[in-house]
Design a protein around this motif. Sequence first.
Motif, PDB file in Angstrom:
ATOM      1  N   THR A 122       5.238   2.915  -5.200  1.00 18.32           N
ATOM      2  CA  THR A 122       4.682   1.897  -5.100  1.00 18.32           C
ATOM      3  C   THR A 122       2.943   1.590  -4.503  1.00 18.32           C
ATOM      4  O   THR A 122       3.175   2.880  -4.005  1.00 18.32           O
ATOM      5  N   SER A 174      10.380  -5.682  -5.154  1.00 21.82           N
ATOM      6  CA  SER A 174      11.523  -5.395  -4.696  1.00 21.82           C
ATOM      7  C   SER A 174      12.564  -5.780  -5.190  1.00 21.82           C
ATOM      8  O   SER A 174      13.897  -5.220  -5.098  1.00 21.82           O
ATOM      9  N   ARG A 200       0.556  -2.000   0.594  1.00 19.55           N
ATOM     10  CA  ARG A 200       0.320  -3.468  -0.005  1.00 19.55           C
ATOM     11  C   ARG A 200       2.127  -4.328   0.235  1.00 19.55           C
ATOM     12  O   ARG A 200       2.554  -3.736  -0.135  1.00 19.55           O
ATOM     13  N   THR A 201       1.830  -5.028   0.170  1.00 20.38           N
ATOM     14  CA  THR A 201       3.195  -5.525   0.501  1.00 20.38           C
ATOM     15  C   THR A 201       3.917  -5.977  -0.762  1.00 20.38           C
ATOM     16  O   THR A 201       3.414  -5.772  -2.227  1.00 20.38           O
ATOM     17  N   ILE A 202       5.411  -5.090  -1.095  1.00 17.69           N
ATOM     18  CA  ILE A 202       5.707  -5.192  -2.207  1.00 17.69           C
ATOM     19  C   ILE A 202       6.099  -6.597  -2.748  1.00 17.69           C
ATOM     20  O   ILE A 202       6.370  -7.329  -1.700  1.00 17.69           O
ATOM     21  N   ALA A 203       5.699  -7.614  -4.310  1.00 18.65           N
ATOM     22  CA  ALA A 203       5.915  -8.964  -3.885  1.00 18.65           C
ATOM     23  C   ALA A 203       7.527  -8.301  -4.211  1.00 18.65           C
ATOM     24  O   ALA A 203       8.207  -7.937  -4.748  1.00 18.65           O
ATOM     25  N   PRO A 204       8.145  -9.864  -3.989  1.00 11.32           N
ATOM     26  CA  PRO A 204       9.314 -10.145  -4.402  1.00 11.32           C
ATOM     27  C   PRO A 204       9.972  -9.922  -5.884  1.00 11.32           C
ATOM     28  O   PRO A 204      10.828  -9.676  -5.575  1.00 11.32           O
ATOM     29  N   ALA A 246       8.580 -16.349  -4.374  1.00 15.82           N
ATOM     30  CA  ALA A 246       9.520 -15.984  -3.563  1.00 15.82           C
ATOM     31  C   ALA A 246      10.538 -15.895  -3.334  1.00 15.82           C
ATOM     32  O   ALA A 246      11.609 -15.262  -3.068  1.00 15.82           O
ATOM     33  N   ASP A 263       3.039  -2.326 -11.298  1.00 13.48           N
ATOM     34  CA  ASP A 263       3.703  -2.471 -10.265  1.00 13.48           C
ATOM     35  C   ASP A 263       4.878  -2.060  -9.267  1.00 13.48           C
ATOM     36  O   ASP A 263       4.735  -2.128  -8.187  1.00 13.48           O
ATOM     37  N   CYS A 264       5.043  -0.597 -10.584  1.00 17.54           N
ATOM     38  CA  CYS A 264       5.525   0.347  -9.502  1.00 17.54           C
ATOM     39  C   CYS A 264       6.459   1.250 -10.547  1.00 17.54           C
ATOM     40  O   CYS A 264       5.702   1.265 -12.312  1.00 17.54           O
TER      41      CYS A 264
END
Length: 321
Positions: free
Chosen positions: A272, A283, A276-280, A88, A144-145
């Motif tokens: 992405t 990001s 799904r929540t984009i990982a910190p 995080a 991831d992207c």
Amino acid sequence: MNITIRQIQAFLQVATLGSFTRAAEKLHTMQPALSQQVRDLEAELGIRLFDRTTRRVELTEGGAEFRNIAAKIIEELEAAARNAHDLAERKRGRVVVAAPPLLAAAVVPRAIVAFGEEYPGLNVRLIDARSDQIVELVRTGQVDCGIGTFHAGEEAIASTLLARDNLMVFCASAHPFAKRTAVGWQDLESLPLVTLTRDSSIRILVEVGYEAARIKLVPAYEVSWITTALAMVEAGLGIGVFPTYAWAGAQALNISAAPLVPAITRDITLITRAGRTIAPATSAFARFLRQATDVSTPWRNHVKRADSRTRASSNGSKRLP
């Protein structure tokens, strides 16, 4: 079974200190509450964990065996919590990014370097692939992207604009276009063209430009990769029409480039997995990708100025609708 973390922590403190009183002090709780937590744990496990005497609290055989397992559970939970906190805070982790070959060469390495300087604990893995492969890699969670130019409305894909670039004409340094600050689409008529195959989104945009200018597109050469096309342009086999960021791959070659006007733009996007929540870490890396893309497309403002000059001129050239 309904065992809580608090029960396990209470048990471990009593086992370590040999005293309910000292364990309660260590955990900043009341002794009756801590004793109840241990009794509840014993009830859930169905065994006695401690033999209690007036002087000391000692582990039973079952308690000693459970302590080894419980200690590992708490250790792993604490490690997981630290890892989550570090992630995080973008202190550690890994980002897997997929990009088409030219963007993988011209944009992503610059982003990785800048990213690593600010977040040395985060690693980036790069996969170069075709655009259709990138979409599938993102959709299935294998990366991831991804970055590139993609069709709008891809299923289960979320996209974020990184930059817009323009089509340019590339030519050998001895070509007359090399001295031009801008080239009109009509000027390409009848010139030998080195272009990509029709499965390329770039080729589709080139066809749009030719059609809008009402000139015929008859390729002299068709190849699959921009790097190959640029080498053929350098050899004087024809001109090429490619995105601005191709300039980054041409600077080592004896090639010149000029903006095409009126401009035709294309979006470079970050994709992405939708929902799904984009990982910190991802990001954070996206910010560096955007910066690297801006650096890699230095001609965009030039194209806009040249486009304005062309539209203001009265030389009778046809303009794209």
